[in-house]
Design an enzyme around this catalytic site. Structure first.
Site, PDB file in Angstrom:
ATOM      1  CG  ASP A   1      14.889 -19.742  58.403  1.00  0.00           C
ATOM      2  OD1 ASP A   1      15.438 -19.206  59.265  1.00  0.00           O
ATOM      3  OD2 ASP A   1      14.211 -19.313  57.785  1.00  0.00           O
TER       4      ASP A   1
ATOM      5  NE  ARG B   1      17.214 -14.721  64.001  1.00  0.00           N
ATOM      6  CZ  ARG B   1      17.093 -14.175  62.744  1.00  0.00           C
ATOM      7  NH1 ARG B   1      16.611 -15.281  61.698  1.00  0.00           N
ATOM      8  NH2 ARG B   1      17.501 -13.137  62.371  1.00  0.00           N
TER       9      ARG B   1
ATOM     10  CE  LYS C   1      13.943 -17.486  54.396  1.00  0.00           C
ATOM     11  NZ  LYS C   1      14.110 -17.131  56.167  1.00  0.00           N
TER      12      LYS C   1
ATOM     13  CG  HIS D   1      15.094 -13.236  51.302  1.00  0.00           C
ATOM     14  ND1 HIS D   1      14.118 -14.191  51.079  1.00  0.00           N
ATOM     15  CD2 HIS D   1      15.393 -12.710  52.637  1.00  0.00           C
ATOM     16  CE1 HIS D   1      13.538 -14.158  52.685  1.00  0.00           C
ATOM     17  NE2 HIS D   1      14.449 -13.418  53.578  1.00  0.00           N
TER      18      HIS D   1
ATOM     19  CB  SER E   1      17.583 -16.604  58.959  1.00  0.00           C
ATOM     20  OG  SER E   1      16.335 -16.529  58.456  1.00  0.00           O
TER      21      SER E   1
HETATM   22  N1  URA Z   1      14.787 -12.327  56.660  1.00  0.00           N
HETATM   23  C1  URA Z   1      14.759 -13.766  56.822  1.00  0.00           C
HETATM   24  O1  URA Z   1      14.483 -14.525  55.951  1.00  0.00           O
HETATM   25  N2  URA Z   1      15.505 -14.020  58.004  1.00  0.00           N
HETATM   26  C2  URA Z   1      15.958 -12.896  58.701  1.00  0.00           C
HETATM   27  O2  URA Z   1      16.676 -13.356  59.756  1.00  0.00           O
HETATM   28  C3  URA Z   1      15.873 -11.661  58.545  1.00  0.00           C
HETATM   29  C4  URA Z   1      15.026 -11.376  57.342  1.00  0.00           C
END
Ligand code: URA
Length: 438
Positions: free
Chosen positions: A161, A168, A187, A82, A183
């Protein structure tokens, strides 16, 4: 617990309890809180701060808002990568099929564009009919069948999220370490992983401008991963210029397929290099390779043989997209788009690129959102032809703007030109991968 009491408590700088944060996340998930109340608390959190304990409560509640995937019947290591968000950052489209081709199962839950940065889901949706809204059952089936699936947060996985991410984005509350940690990790922990590789961006186009803050963010996420039994490693990578050549949804898919087809040009080489490094680290953490040289070679071999491209094709078919783009990446380039050259204002060296401004310019002409309800124009974007350290003569092309009409070109031409700082002196050498944190 009334939302206004919780908002007031954080507004006045007090720490929230597990129950209060739980009530907030429950309110988000079950639509018991109005968007303006959610946004108000996010801003209060941003301004007043969340300590480590509160961040832990937030992760727990967000994770608990949905299901945790169980792949125990799948005899493969489960891993993912990620990114914290960048400009032209399309590595997920290469890393997921590449790691899958090397024997890892990659259940990838991604996000949409956030602020000036692009999002994997928007990029995937630029492939005709590609479905990123999978049910949990569909998601699991596709991971088991082809080794990877790419989906958004759903009603079942990380549902809180989904809402928080969008709000956000619309309320300028993205660039705050505890909110990013919650966040991303809520996930990723929902994916039922054995291993996780994080690409933490730093520089002009990243949410973390300083390397020091990027390291803090990386360390916080690695600590959360380790506490929950997920082998986690973070690369701190450079975001002081767009990654590779293209910025913009369909254009980034085009570049990714060119790399999967081993047809990349020199400008795309950073995308390829970072993708290989991220995938190689996944192979090590997953126990598929025991040293980096072997892992990198396995990734190179699976790219060169076309095995990763075939995985991508299989995935696109399973997610109902038009997989013919794997044979003809040019299909991603829409004919009805104008190409406008952005030229250098002076002679010299490309010294710095205001990468956030590049991301904002593309967002302004429809490549991203200013409100959650905005529709994306997948075709617009930018080709970043000149890279930091290149020489540029006055009027030489720095990049190409892909836009719909003259008004759009007029709106962002100057912003893009000014984003490139041309100096008489060459800049210090840039390093793509700055540090490894684990
Ligand atoms: N990627 C995400 O999944 N969440 C964030 O807050 C920033 C980048």
């Amino acid at each position: 617990m009334r939302p206004q009491e919780i908002i007031k408590k954080k507004r006045d700088g007090a720490a929230l309890t597990r129950a209060e944060i739980g009530a907030f996340v429950d309110g988000v998930k079950n639509q018991l809180w109005a968007d303006y109340q959610i946004a108000a608390l996010l801003m209060a959190m941003f301004l007043r701060g969340l300590d480590t304990e509160e961040t832990g409560f937030l992760i727990d509640s967000m994770l608990g808002s949905g299901e945790i995937l169980d792949f125990s019947d799948l005899e493969k290591p489960k891993a993912d990568k990620h990114s914290t968000g960048g400009v032209g950052d399309k590595t997920s489209l290469i890393v997921a099929p590449l790691a899958a081709a090397c024997g890892v199962a990659v259940p990838m839950i991604s996000g949409r564009g956030l602020g000036h940065t692009g999002g994997t889901l928007d990029k995937l949706e630029s492939i005709n009919n590609y479905n990123v809204n999978l049910t949990l059952a569909e998601f699991k089936k596709i991971v088991c069948k082809c080794g990877f699936a790419m989906s958004g947060q759903t009603a079942e996985i990380a549902p809180a999220d989904k809402k928080l991410y969008a709000l956000r984005d619309a309320t300028a509350t993205v660039e705050y370490i505890p909110l990013i940690v919650a966040s991303i990790m809520s996930k990723k922990l929902a994916e039922g992983l054995d291993a996780l590789v994080l690409d933490v961006k730093t520089g002009a186009g990243a949410f973390m401008k300083s390397e020091q803050d990027a390291v803090k963010l990386a360390a916080a996420m690695c600590a959360v991963g380790a506490r929950r039994g997920v082998r986690t490693e973070a690369l701190i990578s450079d975001m002081n210029q767009p990654l590779g050549e293209f910025v913009g949804n369909a254009l980034e898919v085009y570049e990714s397929i060119k790399i999967l087809r081993s047809e990349q040009n020199e400008t795309m080489s950073a995308t390829r290099e970072l993708s290989i490094e991220l995938a190689a680290r996944i192979l090590i953490l997953s126990g598929i390779c025991n040293n980096l040289t072997a892992a990198r070679k396995k990734c190179e071999d699976n790219l060169r043989s076309g095995a990763a491209l075939e995985k991508f094709r299989e995935n696109i078919e399973l997610q109902k997209g038009d997989a013919r783009v794997c044979d003809k990446p040019e299909k991603m380039l829409e004919a009805n788009v104008r190409q406008i050259e952005i030229r250098s204002a002076a002679n010299g060296f490309v010294f710095a690129v205001d990468t956030k401004a590049v991301g904002e310019a593309i967002s302004m002409i429809g490549g991203g959102r200013t409100k959650t309800s905005d529709k994306i124009d997948f075709a617009v974007g930018f080709a970043a032809r000149k890279k930091i350290g290149d020489t540029a003569e006055k009027n030489e092309t720095l990049g190409i703007l892909y836009c719909r009409n003259r008004n759009q070109a007029d709106a962002v031409r100057e912003k893009l030109q000014k984003a490139y700082k041309i100096a008489n002196e060459p800049p210090p050498k840039t390093v793509l991968i700055k540090q490894i944190i684990n």
